[in-house]
Design an enzyme around this catalytic site. Sequence first.
Site, PDB file in Angstrom:
ATOM      1  N   HIS A  17      -4.077  -0.647  -5.883  1.00  0.00           N
ATOM      2  CA  HIS A  17      -3.455  -0.277  -5.936  1.00  0.00           C
ATOM      3  C   HIS A  17      -2.675  -1.169  -6.781  1.00  0.00           C
ATOM      4  CE1 HIS A  17       0.743   1.318  -4.290  1.00  0.00           C
ATOM      5  NE2 HIS A  17       0.462  -0.001  -3.337  1.00  0.00           N
ATOM      6  N   CYS A  40       1.456   4.327  -9.194  1.00  0.00           N
ATOM      7  CA  CYS A  40       2.428   2.688  -8.487  1.00  0.00           C
ATOM      8  C   CYS A  40       2.206   2.157  -9.650  1.00  0.00           C
ATOM      9  CB  CYS A  40       1.620   2.099  -7.090  1.00  0.00           C
ATOM     10  SG  CYS A  40      -0.678   2.511  -7.750  1.00  0.00           S
TER      11      CYS A  40
END
Length: 1058
Positions: free
Chosen positions: A356, A105
């Site tokens: 994340h 990510c």
Amino acid sequence: MLFIKRIMAPRIQLAKAAWRWVETVKPEEIKQEHIELAYRVNLPACKRGTCRRNCKGNPNCLVGIGEQAWLGEIDENAFHNIDDPNSERRDKNTFVGLTNLGATCYVNTFLQVWFHNLELRRRLYQCHNSRAQEHNIESDYEPQSICEHLQYLFALLQNSNRKYIDPSGLVKALGLDTGQQQDAQEFSKLFLSLLEDTLSKQKNPNLQNVIQRQFCGQFSYVTVCNQCGRSSALPSRFYELELNIQGHKNLTECVTEFLKEENLDGDNRYYCESCQGKQNATRRIKLHSLPPTLNLQLMRFVFDRQTGHKKKLNTFISFPEQLDMGPFLEGNQDQNCVYELSAVLIHRGISAYSGHYIAHVKDARTGDWYKFNDEEIEKMEGKKLQLGIEEDIAETVKSQTRKPKCSKGYHCSRNAYMLVYKVQEAETSDSSRNIVEVPAFLQRLVDQDNHKFEEWCSEMADMRKQSVDKGKAKHEEVKELYELLPAMDGGPYEFIPLEWLKKWLDDSTATKEIDNSLFLCCHNKLHPDKVGDSKRVSLQAAELLYKRYGGGPRLDNSSMCRVCVGQRCRVLRLKNQLNEDYKEVSNLIKRTLSGEGYWVGKASLRSWRQLALEQLEEDEHETKHSNGQTNGQGPHTNNSKEFLPELSEVNEDEMRTFNEDIVCSHGNLSIAETERKLVSSEVWTKLRAYFPKAPEFTQNQESCQQCLTLEQEEKDNEAVSKMMALDQKNQLLNLFHEKNRPILTKWPQDTDVLYIVPLYFVDEWKKFIRRPTKSSPVSNVGNALLLCPHGGFMFTYDSLINGDAQHVALLWPSEWEVISRLFIVDQPISIHCFKQTTPSGPTAEYTTQPDLCWECREGFLFQQQRDLREYTQATIYIRKVVEDKMMMKEVAPEMNASSSEAEEEKEDQPKMDGEKDPDFSQSQDSAKRLKLNDNSIAKLAVAAPVSNSTKLGGIRRSTRHRKLRGEKALIVSANQTLKELKIQIMHAFSVAPFDQNLSINGKCLTDDSATLGSLGVIPESIICLKADEPIADYAAMDDVYQVRMPEEGFKGTGLLGH
């Protein structure tokens, strides 16, 4: 009085009702009506709505088998499980997402930010790419260089029809580990550096410095001497400003601290060339020029000196949508210094090692804000940046930090780690600046990918349509056939498996052919027990089902088995009669026998009722595939392999066949008369009714002659063995009792030679002497165990006195003469002492016969040491030390007492209670439990310890480690590092690695990077652990050490030129 009646399950009730008639009908009196009752043919059919689920005991119940899903109107989406391919299609006026390949990510967020840098994208499209221009669209395009990958990726992000694309080509080219999350800020620096280096090799001069023109600014480190006032400047370039956020609330404070003046004094004084010496000075950074795209790195991830690892600062920082850098710029006031926020990169999570990454990016063409979260892209409402849930992360500390109020035009974040500002451009009517066209050679590749996507969408749509069409056809079929399934009273019918009908009505499984083979009895008809798993359907419905799906064998009304019904009738009647017969047999065997009798095993008589019940149960549930023996199948069939040896000693719990306990291994009457009893013919007749195949022996039957012969031979052999053992013991009495044994360290005066045999031979010989009827006599000395392949001896005099003597036994010459006469000697082995008198005194020289083989001896020692250094999955012991004292006193190790009978006694006796517990430790007086004589104590004092890894032929290993209280066993390997061992110890003892002081044999273990093999840790080692201080919060300690291996960052990837 209240009576409670137990209600049986409907299926059990139906099964009992089907066989209730057997109480009044004998097997030979069975008629068709009884067979139909057994097969429940005439049970009333259930109507829809009367039962919640199918009545499995009723073959006429066709409710609840899956028909509910088909009898009403059905949505066509129920006929398939294929998602709408258009859900993978890019929506109009939206951007394209990027697939997260595991932990990539952080890569996706930067790719989206760089894609929205229109100038960078425009220049990348201009890069020369002969591979793409000459590509044949009939094959897949595979970029090679970083520029080619980025070109193709940006073109797909711009004009792809897909909702998201796969960046694995670029990620693979960079050599990134998709399963490991890396430092996002480091990735940004390294990637831009790599891209700058790659573009500098382009022939087009306008492309060679694209990165510098977009991201590069100028500043200088200015140092002023406090003594003479001389000023010196060191110019430098930057691609991002790294701003410390600790202790600050807003971006202005962070930039101010970055540029503030720093005092250089003390050890950090500045060397002034004018003063020709070190002087106090001041130093500050002066900004001279700013790039069009200003990257501001907020240093959220910092190094914690206490833990030695990174941590995240969850500090709220306020930043403006419009940033004026003019007050911070030195000179050059003509430059436009007003910047507009264009991207915010967010890290969700409280740890620096997990979380994340997402990006909020402003569309340069429309001014709209979008949230890029891998495959998902969300447009913000009202053209405003909305950080939203990214800030709703729970704090780790008890007192949560309140989000400060932000003024209009400002935003607050505790998760933003990078801010991207773009210089504010003057408004102009020229809209072409915000339009970037994909070059034709790249558009051709995008069209190729879009064509593949459209083909896939079409294929998925066709599959959906086929499933819907198939489902509709099945719907019509079920509605037609289900109405025909019920069999009419008196009409023809067939039996169909219930599970097949359910699968036919379950659209999620493919309908196979009808298989009735598992429902057949041994007479190839429908087994009575299987009728509950079958359904009776009309002949018309059966014809249609077999025509469409095939299968068999078909089971109609002639398939009900009269033989099985008769057998079941006999079994049920016998079960009802069993209790009465048991009482009668018990009374009859007490009477005095008159007339002819029959032999019955006493064990069989004790358990005949249970055996009969099991036999009846087995007969009742017998199926076509039960090919095992039934109780009573006797040995008189002359198949002796069916019976195991020593059947006369069969355990009652294991006995499965009546009267098998008096059958010998030859299939004849056992010779053990005490195990059998004579019963009258009346008793035998009743028993035979339950065990028709039981072995039968009349009163006049002779015992097995073969067994009698073998018994006599065994008695004769035992007598011979006892005489042999007694003779050998008398001839070698001192060897047996371990008396007057020669000792190498005190060489006997009256002999110059001693003989050697393996200790294994002596141990086996003693076992035979002690138990001549239970052990086999020893015939061979087996000295080859102590020799190498070349016939040389494997030990020296020195090695024997230093521990290897545990492998051998020493013999006097007189004992060797006896052994040479009694046993087969493959190779004599002796050790000789040559005594000499020298001026310095008497000396002795020792030699062996055969001579020592030095080559094999060195190889043996080398392999022995190698085994101790190259082990895997070995056990070591960690012993915790408290205040420099062991948690428990050492106990004496178990002895390998080759002389006394203690070893054999220990084998015979049950284990002590404590020995059952692996963590059992002896108390201080536990030594009293061991039976020791004087000789064994002396041997214990002389014997040297030998590690468990030492092996030599059949020689036994040394004694096992006895674990103490507070000591724990760990499984380790030689190539494991000390740091990894400390992690294991941390989880076993709750002691942090930095609080562990480890030592082995008094030597401290300090090098965390060294392997256990190099530190001298061998299997069965004991490592002492001393903890500096107790750990209060084990969970916090574990969080600190969640990163077990040293961080390598992007080492070995394409970002560092590998």
